[in-house]
Design an enzyme around this catalytic site. Sequence first.
Site, PDB file in Angstrom:
ATOM      1  N   LEU A   1       5.219   2.938   3.628  1.00  0.00           N
ATOM      2  CA  LEU A   1       3.998   3.407   4.253  1.00  0.00           C
ATOM      3  C   LEU A   1       3.149   4.071   3.189  1.00  0.00           C
ATOM      4  O   LEU A   1       3.629   4.921   2.436  1.00  0.00           O
ATOM      5  CB  LEU A   1       4.303   4.404   5.378  1.00  0.00           C
ATOM      6  CG  LEU A   1       5.288   3.947   6.461  1.00  0.00           C
ATOM      7  CD1 LEU A   1       5.416   5.030   7.542  1.00  0.00           C
ATOM      8  CD2 LEU A   1       4.862   2.625   7.081  1.00  0.00           C
ATOM      9  N   CYS A   2       1.887   3.662   3.114  1.00  0.00           N
ATOM     10  CA  CYS A   2       0.931   4.262   2.187  1.00  0.00           C
ATOM     11  C   CYS A   2       1.465   4.213   0.747  1.00  0.00           C
ATOM     12  O   CYS A   2       1.829   3.157   0.243  1.00  0.00           O
ATOM     13  CB  CYS A   2       0.595   5.672   2.641  1.00  0.00           C
ATOM     14  SG  CYS A   2      -0.865   6.378   1.844  1.00  0.00           S
ATOM     15  N   THR A   3       1.569   5.369   0.070  1.00  0.00           N
ATOM     16  CA  THR A   3       1.980   5.367  -1.331  1.00  0.00           C
ATOM     17  C   THR A   3       3.477   5.170  -1.518  1.00  0.00           C
ATOM     18  O   THR A   3       3.965   5.153  -2.660  1.00  0.00           O
ATOM     19  CB  THR A   3       1.557   6.681  -2.018  1.00  0.00           C
ATOM     20  OG1 THR A   3       2.136   7.786  -1.332  1.00  0.00           O
ATOM     21  CG2 THR A   3       0.038   6.810  -2.040  1.00  0.00           C
ATOM     22  N   GLY A   4       4.210   4.977  -0.447  1.00  0.00           N
ATOM     23  CA  GLY A   4       5.619   4.597  -0.561  1.00  0.00           C
ATOM     24  C   GLY A   4       5.785   3.307  -1.337  1.00  0.00           C
ATOM     25  O   GLY A   4       6.861   3.026  -1.874  1.00  0.00           O
TER      26      GLY A   4
ATOM     27  N   THR B   1      -1.199  -0.829  -0.688  1.00  0.00           N
ATOM     28  CA  THR B   1      -1.043   0.619  -0.601  1.00  0.00           C
ATOM     29  C   THR B   1      -2.405   1.180  -0.219  1.00  0.00           C
ATOM     30  O   THR B   1      -3.331   0.415   0.086  1.00  0.00           O
ATOM     31  CB  THR B   1      -0.527   1.213  -1.928  1.00  0.00           C
ATOM     32  OG1 THR B   1      -0.222   2.600  -1.745  1.00  0.00           O
ATOM     33  CG2 THR B   1      -1.553   1.053  -3.053  1.00  0.00           C
TER      34      THR B   1
END
Length: 314
Positions: A101-104, A121
């Site tokens: 999720l996102c910057t993961g 991202t």
Amino acid sequence: MHRIVLVVVTPVMSFDVSIPYMVFGGVEIDGAPVYDIRACTAEPGIVPTAGGPDLFIPDGLEAVRGAGTVIAVGSGGEPAHPDALEALREAAAAGARIASLCTGAFALAQAGLLDGRPATTHWALAATLAARHPTVEVRPDVLYVDDGQVLTSAGAAAAIDLCLHLVRLDCGAAAANAVARAAVVSPVRPGGQAQYIETPMPPERGTSLTGTRAWALARLDRPLTLKDLAAHAGTSVRTLTRRFRDETGLSPLQWLLHRRVDRARELLESTDLAMDEIAWRSGLGSADSLRKHLVGRVGLTPRAYRASFHRPEH
């Protein structure tokens, strides 16, 4: 019960950690929960967050073992803890579904799990991801990317879209849409939709078109024109079109077509209705029209889609 484990990588936003609990925690079949969700981190205990309250995460990375889905949350683009990267690699090698999720996505890239794969991202960090990891095919302008075993989402609300997409894959469209309704968010959106839409401040005394969209959703089996939508909204067609695009990123008729195809997909997944009946109930008119729009949207004919995703309701 399908076990989902979040690997929390600092720095992290508490909002991102909460999304999987909100989405997956609301899924039930015959009154029984479908998912067991837990979070873990390389250094259990109090985990500071960016822009929110600190989190208490008691579980270490051993929680990853045996998980069906492992989701990397956080990192902010910073180097992840080596033990977290190794846990992600081991989960992938064991056959777990891997997501971020996102910057993961940075954590997955650092673990080598995105090499040669398409991924996304947060739009503001997409160029950074591409520069640091040139073997990753970064797609900066989509909500999420489903590349089979590995899935990645853009930032903020796009994480909700990816989680709903996973529910659709596991449990069908009806379950995913029920969760979306409970969370008061849009139904499952296609991953290829643009993640960033310029949204100007609404004009003074302006009102949302949420009510008109809900009214249209309840009438997908009927012919609906721009004049019909404008009349319900109490505005001109020109103003309706402008406000609709401001709020959804789509024209009214494009939005309506997306929702009709979504309804057709739900019916293909959850019923044994004939193609003509599904086309009529979704407002697509005919089986030929259903076929044309479904192939254009997901690349599958209605029969192929049903064969892949049919899950009759209990």
